[in-house]
Design a protein around this motif. Structure first.
Motif, PDB file in Angstrom:
ATOM      1  N   VAL A 153     -25.555   3.433  -1.285  1.00 23.37           N
ATOM      2  CA  VAL A 153     -24.123   3.507  -1.567  1.00 23.37           C
ATOM      3  C   VAL A 153     -23.342   3.757  -0.282  1.00 23.37           C
ATOM      4  CG1 VAL A 153     -22.351   4.898  -2.693  1.00 23.37           C
ATOM      5  CG2 VAL A 153     -24.410   4.243  -3.953  1.00 23.37           C
ATOM      6  N   GLU A 154     -23.791   4.701   0.503  1.00 24.35           N
ATOM      7  CA  GLU A 154     -23.081   5.021   1.751  1.00 24.35           C
ATOM      8  C   GLU A 154     -23.101   3.841   2.711  1.00 24.35           C
ATOM      9  OE1 GLU A 154     -23.082   8.438   5.289  1.00 24.35           O
ATOM     10  OE2 GLU A 154     -24.460   8.580   3.591  1.00 24.35           O
ATOM     11  N   GLU A 155     -24.223   3.136   2.808  1.00 20.34           N
ATOM     12  CA  GLU A 155     -24.299   1.977   3.698  1.00 20.34           C
ATOM     13  C   GLU A 155     -23.353   0.872   3.255  1.00 20.34           C
ATOM     14  OE1 GLU A 155     -28.969   2.326   5.195  1.00 20.34           O
ATOM     15  OE2 GLU A 155     -28.452   1.236   3.371  1.00 20.34           O
ATOM     16  N   CYS A 156     -23.220   0.672   1.946  1.00 16.20           N
ATOM     17  CA  CYS A 156     -22.310  -0.357   1.446  1.00 16.20           C
ATOM     18  C   CYS A 156     -20.867  -0.054   1.833  1.00 16.20           C
ATOM     19  CB  CYS A 156     -22.429  -0.457  -0.077  1.00 16.20           C
ATOM     20  SG  CYS A 156     -23.963  -1.199  -0.661  1.00 16.20           S
ATOM     21  N   VAL A 157     -20.451   1.197   1.635  1.00 17.63           N
ATOM     22  CA  VAL A 157     -19.074   1.570   1.958  1.00 17.63           C
ATOM     23  C   VAL A 157     -18.856   1.502   3.468  1.00 17.63           C
ATOM     24  CG1 VAL A 157     -17.328   3.361   1.771  1.00 17.63           C
ATOM     25  CG2 VAL A 157     -18.940   3.008  -0.100  1.00 17.63           C
ATOM     26  N   LEU A 161     -14.920   7.980   5.305  1.00 14.63           N
ATOM     27  CA  LEU A 161     -16.060   7.610   4.471  1.00 14.63           C
ATOM     28  C   LEU A 161     -16.335   8.687   3.426  1.00 14.63           C
ATOM     29  CD1 LEU A 161     -18.498   5.811   3.817  1.00 14.63           C
ATOM     30  CD2 LEU A 161     -19.746   6.942   5.664  1.00 14.63           C
ATOM     31  N   ASP A 162     -16.341   9.931   3.852  1.00 18.09           N
ATOM     32  CA  ASP A 162     -16.576  11.033   2.917  1.00 18.09           C
ATOM     33  C   ASP A 162     -15.474  11.121   1.869  1.00 18.09           C
ATOM     34  OD1 ASP A 162     -18.849  11.664   4.337  1.00 18.09           O
ATOM     35  OD2 ASP A 162     -17.894  13.209   5.558  1.00 18.09           O
ATOM     36  N   GLN A 163     -14.241  10.868   2.285  1.00 12.72           N
ATOM     37  CA  GLN A 163     -13.112  10.933   1.350  1.00 12.72           C
ATOM     38  C   GLN A 163     -13.237   9.868   0.262  1.00 12.72           C
ATOM     39  OE1 GLN A 163      -9.387   9.743   3.010  1.00 12.72           O
ATOM     40  NE2 GLN A 163      -8.177  10.405   1.250  1.00 12.72           N
ATOM     41  N   ILE A 164     -13.614   8.645   0.653  1.00 12.39           N
ATOM     42  CA  ILE A 164     -13.755   7.564  -0.325  1.00 12.39           C
ATOM     43  C   ILE A 164     -14.868   7.873  -1.315  1.00 12.39           C
ATOM     44  CG2 ILE A 164     -14.394   5.133  -0.590  1.00 12.39           C
ATOM     45  CD1 ILE A 164     -13.023   4.632   2.110  1.00 12.39           C
ATOM     46  N   LEU A 165     -15.995   8.375  -0.807  1.00 16.61           N
ATOM     47  CA  LEU A 165     -17.101   8.725  -1.698  1.00 16.61           C
ATOM     48  C   LEU A 165     -16.700   9.843  -2.653  1.00 16.61           C
ATOM     49  CD1 LEU A 165     -20.086   8.641   0.830  1.00 16.61           C
ATOM     50  CD2 LEU A 165     -19.514   6.937  -0.892  1.00 16.61           C
ATOM     51  N   ALA A 166     -15.913  10.790  -2.154  1.00 19.85           N
ATOM     52  CA  ALA A 166     -15.492  11.912  -2.995  1.00 19.85           C
ATOM     53  C   ALA A 166     -14.514  11.453  -4.067  1.00 19.85           C
ATOM     54  CB  ALA A 166     -14.872  13.006  -2.131  1.00 19.85           C
ATOM     55  N   GLY A 201     -21.794   1.962 -14.767  1.00 22.34           N
ATOM     56  CA  GLY A 201     -20.598   2.712 -14.395  1.00 22.34           C
ATOM     57  C   GLY A 201     -20.580   3.086 -12.928  1.00 22.34           C
ATOM     58  N   GLN A 202     -21.749   3.425 -12.373  1.00 23.93           N
ATOM     59  CA  GLN A 202     -21.828   3.780 -10.954  1.00 23.93           C
ATOM     60  C   GLN A 202     -21.565   2.570 -10.065  1.00 23.93           C
ATOM     61  OE1 GLN A 202     -25.776   5.385 -11.107  1.00 23.93           O
ATOM     62  NE2 GLN A 202     -25.088   7.460 -11.587  1.00 23.93           N
ATOM     63  N   LYS A 203     -22.005   1.393 -10.504  1.00 25.31           N
ATOM     64  CA  LYS A 203     -21.723   0.176  -9.730  1.00 25.31           C
ATOM     65  C   LYS A 203     -20.234  -0.148  -9.746  1.00 25.31           C
ATOM     66  CE  LYS A 203     -26.223  -2.091 -10.083  1.00 25.31           C
ATOM     67  NZ  LYS A 203     -26.969  -3.283 -10.558  1.00 25.31           N
ATOM     68  N   ARG A 204     -19.559   0.143 -10.879  1.00 27.17           N
ATOM     69  CA  ARG A 204     -18.112  -0.088 -10.940  1.00 27.17           C
ATOM     70  C   ARG A 204     -17.385   0.864  -9.990  1.00 27.17           C
ATOM     71  NH1 ARG A 204     -17.977  -2.879 -15.906  1.00 27.17           N
ATOM     72  NH2 ARG A 204     -19.988  -3.934 -15.913  1.00 27.17           N
ATOM     73  N   ARG A 205     -17.862   2.093  -9.912  1.00 29.81           N
ATOM     74  CA  ARG A 205     -17.278   3.042  -8.960  1.00 29.81           C
ATOM     75  C   ARG A 205     -17.489   2.576  -7.525  1.00 29.81           C
ATOM     76  NH1 ARG A 205     -16.004   8.193 -10.766  1.00 29.81           N
ATOM     77  NH2 ARG A 205     -16.411   8.560 -12.980  1.00 29.81           N
ATOM     78  N   LEU A 206     -18.662   2.033  -7.258  1.00 28.69           N
ATOM     79  CA  LEU A 206     -18.944   1.518  -5.919  1.00 28.69           C
ATOM     80  C   LEU A 206     -18.020   0.353  -5.595  1.00 28.69           C
ATOM     81  CD1 LEU A 206     -20.566   1.367  -3.317  1.00 28.69           C
ATOM     82  CD2 LEU A 206     -22.306   0.040  -4.541  1.00 28.69           C
ATOM     83  N   GLY A 207     -17.805  -0.536  -6.575  1.00 30.26           N
ATOM     84  CA  GLY A 207     -16.881  -1.654  -6.356  1.00 30.26           C
ATOM     85  C   GLY A 207     -15.493  -1.169  -5.984  1.00 30.26           C
ATOM     86  N   LEU A 208     -15.036  -0.105  -6.631  1.00 33.60           N
ATOM     87  CA  LEU A 208     -13.732   0.476  -6.284  1.00 33.60           C
ATOM     88  C   LEU A 208     -13.765   1.083  -4.886  1.00 33.60           C
ATOM     89  CD1 LEU A 208     -12.913   2.170  -9.698  1.00 33.60           C
ATOM     90  CD2 LEU A 208     -11.607   0.332  -8.640  1.00 33.60           C
ATOM     91  N   ALA A 209     -14.860   1.765  -4.567  1.00 37.49           N
ATOM     92  CA  ALA A 209     -14.967   2.399  -3.249  1.00 37.49           C
ATOM     93  C   ALA A 209     -14.893   1.371  -2.129  1.00 37.49           C
ATOM     94  CB  ALA A 209     -16.276   3.192  -3.156  1.00 37.49           C
ATOM     95  N   LEU A 210     -15.510   0.202  -2.335  1.00 38.77           N
ATOM     96  CA  LEU A 210     -15.494  -0.837  -1.307  1.00 38.77           C
ATOM     97  C   LEU A 210     -14.088  -1.341  -1.028  1.00 38.77           C
ATOM     98  CD1 LEU A 210     -18.625  -2.942  -2.388  1.00 38.77           C
ATOM     99  CD2 LEU A 210     -18.485  -1.178  -0.633  1.00 38.77           C
ATOM    100  N   GLU A 211     -13.219  -1.299  -2.040  1.00 42.49           N
ATOM    101  CA  GLU A 211     -11.853  -1.780  -1.856  1.00 42.49           C
ATOM    102  C   GLU A 211     -10.910  -0.701  -1.331  1.00 42.49           C
ATOM    103  OE1 GLU A 211     -11.105  -5.001  -2.102  1.00 42.49           O
ATOM    104  OE2 GLU A 211     -13.269  -5.146  -2.439  1.00 42.49           O
TER     105      GLU A 211
END
Length: 585
Positions: free
Chosen positions: A99-103, A123-128, A146-156
């Motif tokens: 997850v961290e590498e993707c962001v 990076l920490d702020q987006i993950l939080a 649901g976690q993948k959807r959160r990751l999709g939001l984090a990437l944007e």
């Protein structure tokens, strides 16, 4: 504010259809303020995702005007990639990355923050914010929906976009996960007063969390207003009954009814927006004050070589973690050369010149000439066969390297292009990544075979150059096929066919008819590498032996190199065009 006026989208109808064209959107008009969370709902195929893609700029409307902050998105420049966030309904991350590498990769491709003191805090702020801190070291392939959807939001969120578009990010989730994602979207809509968050959803379960609901039906907008008035407008008891209610009237009738009441509901939404602002912050118009809005994380995109380096680093990380691919490449790298030398374990015996002195014994003389002829045929067959087997196996490895390289990550590429990824940077990263395999596989093939058989006749450097060029030609052509294909399966099949044609159409096994040879040879990379390598033996005794086993016209190494380079260039052009063209689902 996002404003649409009579947006329409018309496309060509399928060949089997009786209609000439299909209207996916018809006269869609709306006004949505910033600092707002809006849901787009409607039955399947009603135009929800199509409208979102028009707003995102993925599809261009055929009628009407679309404005963002009073800027016409059709006539003027599109939104800056940092201003737009688009979260598609499919997974947009590589399974083997964490997850961290993707962001972090998204930040490297879309901002200039990497290498600065602001990178780690951001990076920490987006993950939080997206609730992914505890999952930072977890690989994407083990995440829940649901976690993948959160990751999709984090990437944007890496660019802090002011227009965040989400395409069914809550679909297929359990009620608890759906509620959590919806609440996250609400938080994001309030985090930045310039931000507008739009979510396409099929579910009507959590509408009370949205500021407004937009209902689509058969390409028409039939309602846009507060969720609390949805039941009253459609005269139903529960939101879930809206879809059934829609089927009781024609879409055009619903649309015309809505047009009569549209201004009342839009004024209600805009007034509600103004009332929600503090008194000292209330603007004269419905738009929030841009001076008080947070700035983007980075307005400038990273440079070309910065994107290339980021893509290369990510690709090598993925390759190292894919053990199946690593073992497959090692098996081909060392197994294919062994397969070649099996046919010449005794080495290649030097050819003796036939003594011109005639022996008095006629029978002995005939036997001597027949044996010499047999030796030449055997030597010619072995040399020609070894060269062609090397070339075919090198092209097979090249096909395996490139066939799925772009098609396998097509949807990720589309999202990253929308976020500002340069097509040139993407193609360059693929060339550099695959170039390592081209050099390693072809050079090792040529050197290993030459050492084991005691040296193939001809110039080793020329043969190695032609092997490298054959591998590069097939790699670039297959990469082009991959870029033009919609699925990795299709790209793989086409690439396999292409390699399969190399041996029979090269003329190495059976000579082609003269009228066909000239038409086919220019397209067969194996022919040029094989032919040029054999021609490099012209000053040896083996050249005449080779000529006795093939009627195919051999070409000079210089001409062969030129044609193979042309194959490389054509393949790279196809790769660029295919990568640049949009292939959204």
């Amino acid at each position: 504010m996002l404003e649409a006026l009579n947006i329409g989208l018309e496309v060509d109808a399928p060949p089997a259809s009786e209609q000439e064209s299909l209207h996916l959107l018809r006269e869609v008009s709306l006004k949505v303020p910033q600092g707002h969370l809006m849901a787009i709902v409607g039955p399947s195929g009603c135009g929800k995702s199509t409208l979102l893609k028009v707003v995102a700029g993925i599809l261009e409307q055929t009628a009407g005007d679309l404005k963002w902050e009073d800027k016409d998105l059709k006539e003027e420049e599109d939104l800056h990639p940092g201003e737009l966030g688009y979260v598609p309904q499919f997974s947009v991350a590589h399974d083997l990355l964490t997850v961290e590498e993707c962001v972090a990769s998204s930040m490297a491709l879309r901002t200039q923050l990497p290498g600065t003191d602001d990178f780690e805090p951001r990076l920490d702020q987006i993950l939080a914010v997206t609730g992914l801190t505890e999952l930072a070291d977890r690989r994407v392939k083990v995440l829940s929906g649901g976690q993948k959807r959160r990751l999709g939001l984090a990437l944007e969120l890496v660019t802090n976009p002011c227009l965040l578009l989400c395409d069914e990010v809550t679909s297929g989730l359990d009620p608890k996960s759906e509620q959590e994602i919806t609440e996250l979207l609400r938080v994001l809509s309030r985090e930045n007063p310039r931000r507008l968050v739009i979510n396409v959803t099929h579910s009507l379960a959590s509408l009370e969390a949205f500021d407004s609901v937009l209902v689509m039906y058969q390409g028409h907008l039939v309602y846009h207003g507060p969720p609390r008035l949805l039941n009253h407008y459609f005269t139903v008891e529960h939101p879930e009954d809206v879809y059934r209610r829609l089927t009781q009237r024609e879409a055009q009738a619903w649309h015309e009814s809505w047009q009569k009441k549209r201004s009342y509901y839009e004024e209600m939404l805009l007034e509600k927006k103004e009332d929600s602002l503090p008194a000292d912050k209330a603007p004269e118009s419905e738009e929030p004050d841009k001076k008080d809005a947070p700035q983007l994380a980075s307005e400038e995109l990273p440079g070309l070589f910065s994107q290339v380096f980021s893509l290369l680093h990510r690709r090598w990380t993925i390759f190292r973690r894919d053990r199946g691919q690593v073992w497959l490449h090692l098996a081909m790298l060392f197994g294919f050369p062994l397969l070649v030398v099996i046919f010449a374990l005794d080495g290649i015996k030097p050819l003796q010149q036939l003594n011109q002195r005639q022996d008095a014994d006629i029978i002995y003389e005939m036997q001597r000439q027949a044996q010499h002829q047999l030796d030449q045929l055997n030597a010619g067959s072995i040399v020609s066969g070894l060269i062609m087997l090397q070339v075919v196996l090198v092209t097979l490895m090249a096909s395996n390297n490139a066939a799925r390289e772009i098609a396998g990550e097509r949807l990720i590429l589309e999202r990253e292009k929308l976020g500002g990824l340069s097509t040139t940077a993407y193609v360059m990263s693929k060339v550099l990544f695959l170039g390592v395999f081209v050099l390693a596989q072809s050079l090792w093939m040529g050197v290993f075979v030459d050492m084991v058989v005691g040296g193939l006749p001809g110039d080793l450097i020329i043969k190695l150059v032609l092997l490298v060029l054959a591998s590069a030609a097939m790699t670039s052509i297959c990469l082009g096929i991959s870029a033009l294909s919609r699925t990795p399966e299709k790209a793989t099949i086409l690439s396999i066919y292409l390699v399969g044609f190399q041996l029979p159409l090269s003329g190495a096994v059976l000579s082609l008819p003269s009228w066909l040879e000239g038409a086919v040879n220019p397209f067969i990379a194996a022919f040029w590498s094989w032919s040029g390598s054999l021609r490099s033996m012209s000053d040896t005794a083996f050249y005449e032996a080779v000529k006795q086993v093939t009627d195919t016209s051999l070409v000079s190494p210089e001409l062969a190199s030129f044609v193979l380079l042309a194959h490389v260039i054509i393949g790279l052009c196809l790769t660029y065009v295919g990568s640049r063209n949009s292939q959204w689902e």
